[in-house]
Design a protein around this motif. Structure first.
Motif, PDB file in Angstrom:
ATOM      1  N   GLN A  10       9.292  34.064  17.696  1.00 42.09           N
ATOM      2  CA  GLN A  10       8.983  34.386  19.016  1.00 42.09           C
ATOM      3  C   GLN A  10       7.828  33.682  19.804  1.00 42.09           C
ATOM      4  N   ASN A  11       7.421  32.762  19.192  1.00 41.11           N
ATOM      5  CA  ASN A  11       6.565  31.844  20.072  1.00 41.11           C
ATOM      6  C   ASN A  11       7.176  30.634  20.527  1.00 41.11           C
ATOM      7  N   HIS A  12       8.406  30.431  20.081  1.00 36.80           N
ATOM      8  CA  HIS A  12       9.291  29.267  20.678  1.00 36.80           C
ATOM      9  C   HIS A  12      10.555  29.654  20.550  1.00 36.80           C
ATOM     10  N   LEU A  13      11.474  29.321  21.551  1.00 32.78           N
ATOM     11  CA  LEU A  13      12.798  29.721  21.343  1.00 32.78           C
ATOM     12  C   LEU A  13      13.340  28.818  20.659  1.00 32.78           C
ATOM     13  N   GLU A  14      14.191  29.051  19.405  1.00 33.60           N
ATOM     14  CA  GLU A  14      14.694  27.946  18.563  1.00 33.60           C
ATOM     15  C   GLU A  14      16.218  28.290  18.691  1.00 33.60           C
ATOM     16  N   ASN A  15      17.332  27.098  18.659  1.00 37.45           N
ATOM     17  CA  ASN A  15      18.641  27.651  18.396  1.00 37.45           C
ATOM     18  C   ASN A  15      19.127  26.517  17.731  1.00 37.45           C
ATOM     19  N   ASP A  16      20.306  26.258  17.384  1.00 33.06           N
ATOM     20  CA  ASP A  16      20.963  25.382  16.459  1.00 33.06           C
ATOM     21  C   ASP A  16      20.718  23.902  16.788  1.00 33.06           C
ATOM     22  N   THR A  18      17.594  22.824  18.085  1.00 33.00           N
ATOM     23  CA  THR A  18      16.488  22.595  18.291  1.00 33.00           C
ATOM     24  C   THR A  18      15.849  21.577  17.216  1.00 33.00           C
ATOM     25  N   LEU A  19      15.223  20.697  17.689  1.00 29.63           N
ATOM     26  CA  LEU A  19      14.575  19.490  16.683  1.00 29.63           C
ATOM     27  C   LEU A  19      13.360  19.948  16.054  1.00 29.63           C
ATOM     28  N   THR A  20      13.383  19.821  14.625  1.00 34.55           N
ATOM     29  CA  THR A  20      12.593  20.297  13.793  1.00 34.55           C
ATOM     30  C   THR A  20      12.015  19.296  13.054  1.00 34.55           C
ATOM     31  N   THR A  21      10.733  19.344  12.412  1.00 30.31           N
ATOM     32  CA  THR A  21      10.358  18.430  11.445  1.00 30.31           C
ATOM     33  C   THR A  21      10.856  18.409  10.241  1.00 30.31           C
ATOM     34  N   ARG A  22      10.885  17.529   9.060  1.00 32.24           N
ATOM     35  CA  ARG A  22      11.310  17.829   8.104  1.00 32.24           C
ATOM     36  C   ARG A  22      10.948  18.903   7.211  1.00 32.24           C
ATOM     37  N   GLN A  23       9.989  19.450   7.536  1.00 35.03           N
ATOM     38  CA  GLN A  23       9.417  20.597   6.849  1.00 35.03           C
ATOM     39  C   GLN A  23      10.106  21.973   7.399  1.00 35.03           C
ATOM     40  N   GLY A  24      10.834  21.692   8.690  1.00 33.29           N
ATOM     41  CA  GLY A  24      11.412  22.898   9.157  1.00 33.29           C
ATOM     42  C   GLY A  24      10.694  23.496  10.231  1.00 33.29           C
ATOM     43  N   HIS A  25       9.356  22.707  10.643  1.00 31.27           N
ATOM     44  CA  HIS A  25       8.760  23.338  11.906  1.00 31.27           C
ATOM     45  C   HIS A  25       9.340  22.988  13.093  1.00 31.27           C
ATOM     46  N   PRO A  26       9.613  23.769  14.110  1.00 30.21           N
ATOM     47  CA  PRO A  26      10.273  23.874  15.342  1.00 30.21           C
ATOM     48  C   PRO A  26       9.303  22.598  16.222  1.00 30.21           C
ATOM     49  N   VAL A  27       9.797  21.645  16.706  1.00 30.66           N
ATOM     50  CA  VAL A  27       8.894  20.590  17.523  1.00 30.66           C
ATOM     51  C   VAL A  27       9.009  21.165  19.126  1.00 30.66           C
ATOM     52  N   THR A  28       7.836  21.415  19.447  1.00 30.89           N
ATOM     53  CA  THR A  28       7.681  21.793  20.951  1.00 30.89           C
ATOM     54  C   THR A  28       7.340  20.949  21.782  1.00 30.89           C
ATOM     55  N   ASN A  29       6.738  19.799  21.131  1.00 33.09           N
ATOM     56  CA  ASN A  29       6.345  18.710  22.309  1.00 33.09           C
ATOM     57  C   ASN A  29       6.479  17.354  21.337  1.00 33.09           C
ATOM     58  N   ASN A  30       7.703  16.687  21.917  1.00 28.56           N
ATOM     59  CA  ASN A  30       7.866  15.376  21.158  1.00 28.56           C
ATOM     60  C   ASN A  30       7.642  14.239  21.756  1.00 28.56           C
ATOM     61  N   GLN A  31       6.932  14.348  23.244  1.00 25.99           N
ATOM     62  CA  GLN A  31       6.255  13.267  23.990  1.00 25.99           C
ATOM     63  C   GLN A  31       4.928  13.074  23.905  1.00 25.99           C
ATOM     64  N   ASN A  32       4.015  14.008  23.309  1.00 26.95           N
ATOM     65  CA  ASN A  32       2.730  13.364  23.377  1.00 26.95           C
ATOM     66  C   ASN A  32       2.093  13.828  22.103  1.00 26.95           C
ATOM     67  N   ILE A  33       1.229  12.958  21.478  1.00 29.60           N
ATOM     68  CA  ILE A  33       0.288  13.386  20.345  1.00 29.60           C
ATOM     69  C   ILE A  33      -0.874  14.136  20.932  1.00 29.60           C
ATOM     70  N   ARG A  34      -1.290  14.867  19.754  1.00 22.44           N
ATOM     71  CA  ARG A  34      -2.631  15.741  20.274  1.00 22.44           C
ATOM     72  C   ARG A  34      -3.861  14.910  20.499  1.00 22.44           C
ATOM     73  N   THR A  35      -4.431  15.189  21.600  1.00 24.00           N
ATOM     74  CA  THR A  35      -5.787  14.221  21.613  1.00 24.00           C
ATOM     75  C   THR A  35      -6.830  15.075  22.203  1.00 24.00           C
ATOM     76  N   VAL A  36      -8.091  14.515  22.347  1.00 22.87           N
ATOM     77  CA  VAL A  36      -9.240  15.346  22.842  1.00 22.87           C
ATOM     78  C   VAL A  36      -9.115  15.021  24.213  1.00 22.87           C
ATOM     79  N   SER A  37      -8.596  16.031  25.278  1.00 23.11           N
ATOM     80  CA  SER A  37      -8.396  15.724  26.462  1.00 23.11           C
ATOM     81  C   SER A  37      -7.307  14.810  26.542  1.00 23.11           C
ATOM     82  N   ASN A  38      -6.547  14.821  27.804  1.00 23.88           N
ATOM     83  CA  ASN A  38      -5.488  13.909  27.943  1.00 23.88           C
ATOM     84  C   ASN A  38      -5.587  12.326  27.846  1.00 23.88           C
ATOM     85  N   ARG A  39      -6.990  12.031  27.906  1.00 22.95           N
ATOM     86  CA  ARG A  39      -7.269  10.545  27.669  1.00 22.95           C
ATOM     87  C   ARG A  39      -7.501  10.029  26.227  1.00 22.95           C
ATOM     88  N   GLY A  40      -7.358  11.005  25.308  1.00 24.66           N
ATOM     89  CA  GLY A  40      -7.553  10.660  23.997  1.00 24.66           C
ATOM     90  C   GLY A  40      -9.269  10.908  23.666  1.00 24.66           C
TER      91      GLY A  40
END
Ligand code: HEM
Length: 532
Positions: A10-16, A18-40
């Motif tokens: 329910q927190n993300h739309l997943e279909n056949d 959908t990109l996932t990690t090897r653990q099966g977690h759906p990937v909602t953002n494959n463009q950006n790593i997580r940073t403190v503010s958008n400048r890291g």
């Protein structure tokens, strides 16, 4: 997708798709790593990024120590049930050959030998021709080359030979002088050098080349009697080889040409085929011959030991993934089935240790659980553990506590021996000696005389080009071998080298000085050759 999975999403739309990690977690953002503010800066709990990058960091396994560059395909082998005019059962009880029309799945890998993965496929080099038969009795690997002989006849020399043929350890450049230094001082290589420096050293592609098991094997029949046997593959597409100029021209346009040729042919439904033929000798030392049947630097003359067809192979499916099927494929000369056996050929025995040893290092202890290497039949062992073990090899109904044999408590049991066991008698002192009857140049002379004129011209021009860069002592030894093999061969080599001294030298390892005269790759390139 199940209703439960839909609810979970329910927190993300997943279909056949959908990109996932090897653990099966759906990937909602494959463009950006997580940073403190958008400048890291980035934070260390970036599990999805760390998983992605650290798996990427490990994507390659060590490449093969030899034969690193290759291409593979799936297909089948179809048995004729006969060998020449006899039922094949007269000589071997191997089930793969018994019935006419019987099909066995195969996987084949073709390769070049000396250079690394992604090196050009136009190099002057033997070509590997390795076939894995997934038989009903388990796997059989026939690990051969395109040419029928080899440079050396003792496994002790293999690492030195490969070091000499590889790039110089200081400059990382392949150097003819190192190649000929080894060959001039290993005169048993002269027959192979004669093939390699002729157009037979550059097959036009993988589809139009022969194959050979090179080493001598044995066939064993139901009565436990053995014969010596050599295997050959004959392409139905014909045989084509390249001149040095043609090879240079192709290399300038497409250094993957052989892989592409094989892949495209199969994609287009133009399935390549080879016939499998054998030469047979009775199982003894054959003192009447002027060579030892266990010497892999020698051809078995066809007039005395005819080529007898036993089946054909068709390649009709490309791999779905290069890494899982071609890169992880592991062939070995020890992988035989009932009815096929080793001979005492010392090279074969050395090879047989080397293949599975390197594969445990290259692919891992459980390399035989990788699907491309698995037998396509029931497997039940008492092996346990090891890195990346995927499966439990136990038989259905086997007591899972019993991983040893013998046992009365429901463990695995030995198979019943049906045919008579083959038990050769071996006797002698332990020695370090070369075999007798090791004339190094006679067959090289015969091969030279059988070449067409253009093949002789190519051989000499290639040899002269590369030898001209070598130390005089190496040149003299190579000329002496050519003179011993054949008067014309030796004379032309000597004269050519003297002329090169007057008119300058070429360092180009392909000996190609005039590439613009070569035909275009787009045209039907290469020269037809008669089967050897
Ligand atoms: C004592 C001599 C030899 C030794 C020690 C030796 C050893 C090896 C080793 C370690 C590999 C890499 C295997 C892998 O990483 O999976 C290899 C590959 C190969 N060798 Fe040999 N080799 C010898 C002679 C020969 C000969 C005479 C032939 C031809 C009949 C041959 C044909 C091949 C082929 C075709 C491959 C590539 C197999 C594939 O496609 O995966 N080798 N060899």
């Amino acid at each position: 997708m199940s209703d439960q999975e839909k609810k979970n999403n329910q927190n993300h739309l997943e279909n056949d798709k959908t990109l996932t990690t090897r653990q099966g977690h759906p990937v909602t953002n494959n463009q950006n790593i997580r940073t403190v503010s958008n400048r890291g800066p980035a934070t260390l709990e970036n599990y999805d990024f760390i998983e992605k990058i650290s798996h990427f960091d490990r994507e390659k396994v060590p490449e093969r120590i030899v034969h690193a560059r290759g291409a593979g395909a799936h297909g089948y082998f179809e048995s004729y049930g006969t060998v020449g005019n006899d039922p094949v059962s007269k000589y071997t009880r191997a089930k793969v050959f018994q019935d006419k029309g019987k099909q066995t799945p195969v996987f084949v890998r073709f390769s070049t030998v000396v250079h690394g993965n992604h090196s050009p496929e136009t190099v002057r080099d033997p070509r590997g021709f390795a076939v894995k038969f997934y038989t009903e009795d388990g796997n059989w690997d026939l690990v051969g080359n395109n040419l029928k002989i080899f440079f050396i006849r003792d496994a002790m020399k293999f690492p030195d030979m490969i070091h000499a043929f590889r790039p110089d350890p200081v400059t990382n450049i392949q150097d003819s002088e190192r190649f000929f230094d080894f060959c001039a001082n290993s005169p048993e290589s002269f027959h192979m050098v004669t093939f390699i420096y002729s157009p037979w050293g550059i097959p036009a592609n993988y589809r139009m080349m022969q194959g050979s098991g090179v080493n001598t094997y044995k066939w064993v029949n139901q009565a436990g009697e053995a014969v010596l046997v050599k295997y050959h593959w004959e392409p139905k597409q014909g045989i084509k080889n390249l001149t040095a100029k043609e090879a240079a021209e192709i290399q300038g346009e497409n250094f993957n040409h052989a892989t592409q040729d094989l892949y495209d042919a199969i994609e287009n439904g133009d399935y390549p085929e080879w016939e499998l033929l054998v030469q047979i000798m009775s199982d003894d030392a054959h003192p009447e011959l002027d060579f030892d049947p266990l010497d892999d630097t020698k051809l078995w003359p066809e007039d005395k030991f005819p080529w007898l067809p036993v089946g054909k192979m068709v390649l009709n499916k490309n791999p779905e993934n290069y890494f899982t099927e071609v890169e992880q494929a592991a062939f070995g000369t020890g992988v035989l089935v009932d009815g096929l056996d080793f001979s005492d050929d010392k090279m074969l025995q050395g090879r047989t240790f080397s293949y599975s040893d390197t594969q445990r290092y290259r692919v891992g202890a459980n390399y035989l659980q990788v699907p491309i290497n698995e037998a396509k039949k029931r497997v039940a062992t008492n092996q346990e553990g090891g890195q990346l073990r995927q499966k439990n090899d136990k038989a259905p109904g086997q007591n899972p506590h019993i991983n040893y044999e013998p046992s009365l408590l429901g463990g695995l049991e030995e198979a019943e021996q049906i045919g008579k066991e083959y038990t050769p008698h071996v006797e002698g002192n332990l020695v370090r000696e070369s075999i007798d009857r090791n004339d190094n140049t006679k067959q090289a002379g015969e091969t030279f005389r059988q070449f067409d004129d253009w093949e002789k011209d190519e051989l000499l021009s290639n040899l002269i080009g590369d030898l001209s860069t070598c130390d005089k002592r190496i040149q003299e030894k190579m000329i002496a071998l050519a003179e011993e093999a054949d008067e014309e061969y030796g004379r032309r080599l000597r004269e050519g080298l003297e002329q090169m001294k007057k008119h300058g030298t070429s360092k180009n390892p392909l000996g190609a000085t005039d590439a613009e005269q070569a035909p275009k790759y787009a045209e039907d390139i290469g020269h037809d050759a008669d089967p050897y």
